[in-house]
Design a protein around this motif. Sequence first.
Motif, mmCIF file in Angstrom:
data_model
loop_
_atom_site.group_PDB
_atom_site.id
_atom_site.type_symbol
_atom_site.label_atom_id
_atom_site.label_comp_id
_atom_site.label_asym_id
_atom_site.label_seq_id
_atom_site.Cartn_x
_atom_site.Cartn_y
_atom_site.Cartn_z
ATOM 1 N N GLU A 166 -6.445 25.720 -19.723
ATOM 2 C CA GLU A 166 -6.989 25.499 -21.339
ATOM 3 C C GLU A 166 -7.606 26.846 -21.781
ATOM 4 O O GLU A 166 -7.448 27.091 -22.756
ATOM 5 N N GLN A 167 -8.663 27.161 -20.912
ATOM 6 C CA GLN A 167 -9.481 28.125 -21.398
ATOM 7 C C GLN A 167 -9.022 29.615 -20.935
ATOM 8 O O GLN A 167 -9.875 30.459 -21.430
ATOM 9 N N GLY A 170 -12.071 30.812 -16.049
ATOM 10 C CA GLY A 170 -13.057 29.974 -15.517
ATOM 11 C C GLY A 170 -13.150 29.809 -13.928
ATOM 12 O O GLY A 170 -12.303 30.426 -13.255
ATOM 13 N N GLU A 312 -18.707 20.994 -17.199
ATOM 14 C CA GLU A 312 -18.013 20.706 -18.483
ATOM 15 C C GLU A 312 -17.972 19.377 -18.958
ATOM 16 O O GLU A 312 -17.792 18.754 -20.235
#
Lengths: 349, 105
Positions: A166-167, A170, A312
């Motif tokens: 998604e990011q 990470g 998160e």
Amino acid sequence: MWEMVLAGLFAPPILFFVLGMVSVFVKSDLHIPPAMGTAMVIFLMASIGITGGAAAIESLKADPALIGVIVAIALLAMFLGPFFAFMTGTLFKKFMRTADAWACAGHYGAVSSATVALGVALASEAQAANPAAQIFAGWMPAVYPFMDSSALIAAIVLGRMALINEQGGGEKADIKKVLHLTVFGMGVWVLVTALFIGMLSAVYSPGELSRALLFFDGMFRGIICLFMLEMGLAAAKQIGALKELGKHAVKALLYAFALPQVWGLVGILGAYAIHLAMPGKLFWGDAFVFATLAGGCSFVTAPAAMRANMPEANPSVYLPMAVALTFPFNVLIGMPMWMIVSQILWGAA
Amino acid sequence: MELIAAKKVIIITEALMEQQVLSLLKAQGAEAYTVIRNLTGQGVRGVRSGQCLAGFCENVRIELIVKEEAQAKALMEAVYNKFLAEKYAGIAYLEDVRILHHGKI
């Protein structure tokens, strides 16, 4: 059969659980000091472990081929853990943030010591009430780490991978850390080591073991009542946090109630399959405790593992779902249902 | 003995992170610290009521004494960047203190 269900529902531990919830609603200042909470966990895990180990040796002496069933159950547990985590994460992702979905996945795949402790209490109660019948052999809690570790590792690995996707970057999952927590964390560590202690003492020092069991077995019924009181208090206190689920509260509620029941039933069916393959060694009490392993939703180990490995994720999502929604539903509805289904499948109803 | 000026670094953060923060501080060269546990409170991320299971809604307070502000700032920034910036609740702040000189900092 119904008498057994009623006996289960009105058993002292369940009533103490309800008392805990009521105490929060009436705003009593009743609380269990943290040190006492830890003491109870250590006692319960040691008690389940040592009596389970002693029972395992007795069963193995009577039927050495039982080891095949135990290995099969352990392998099944090691598979079901990640399976439940994967299914839960995939389902929850449809209406939750990715991080929250996979954090919850870890909770529903992993094992709840509280649920298992209660399951063991009810199963051994049923066995004690029917000494002639073969209901609960006692060794089932030993497969706890097989389901717990694999589920949490799967959820964290899949969750971190999803977040990286998604990011676009990470942190990767720290599998060593999770494995350490799920094997050497206080609850499961005491359970498994006490199991070995029970087994060793049963073989080499049965006299001393029986005297130790006066304490570990004798006090179990009472301590579990106070433990369930603490769980009731904790569950009711988390209800307030539920409003943070926002517009997804209804969906989350339905899944929190329904999903663990399904996982528990899957567990029973898996145990039944093993029973058909190797008859005469697995009994309905064992299957029932396996259901509590499968359907229970971890709320001590999993939240700590998730807070460390998936910061998160929002604790106000996974903690209340596990503590305020799933655990009470498991205790009041899940346990009787799993008990009935196990008995029906084994023809004991 | 004299009273000499020094800096006290205070870090308040989630109880679950205590060991990890201490590891980071030790890796940064901190040799002595004090830990205070079972703290409750409230912040922008919500209430730390101290009433969850297994240390979940609790905080810890870690205090260290260092001689120079530059050292103190380095420690605070290391902790902030790794833990407090985005992931975990907490705050790091600095106080001026005067310690009874014992030659060990």
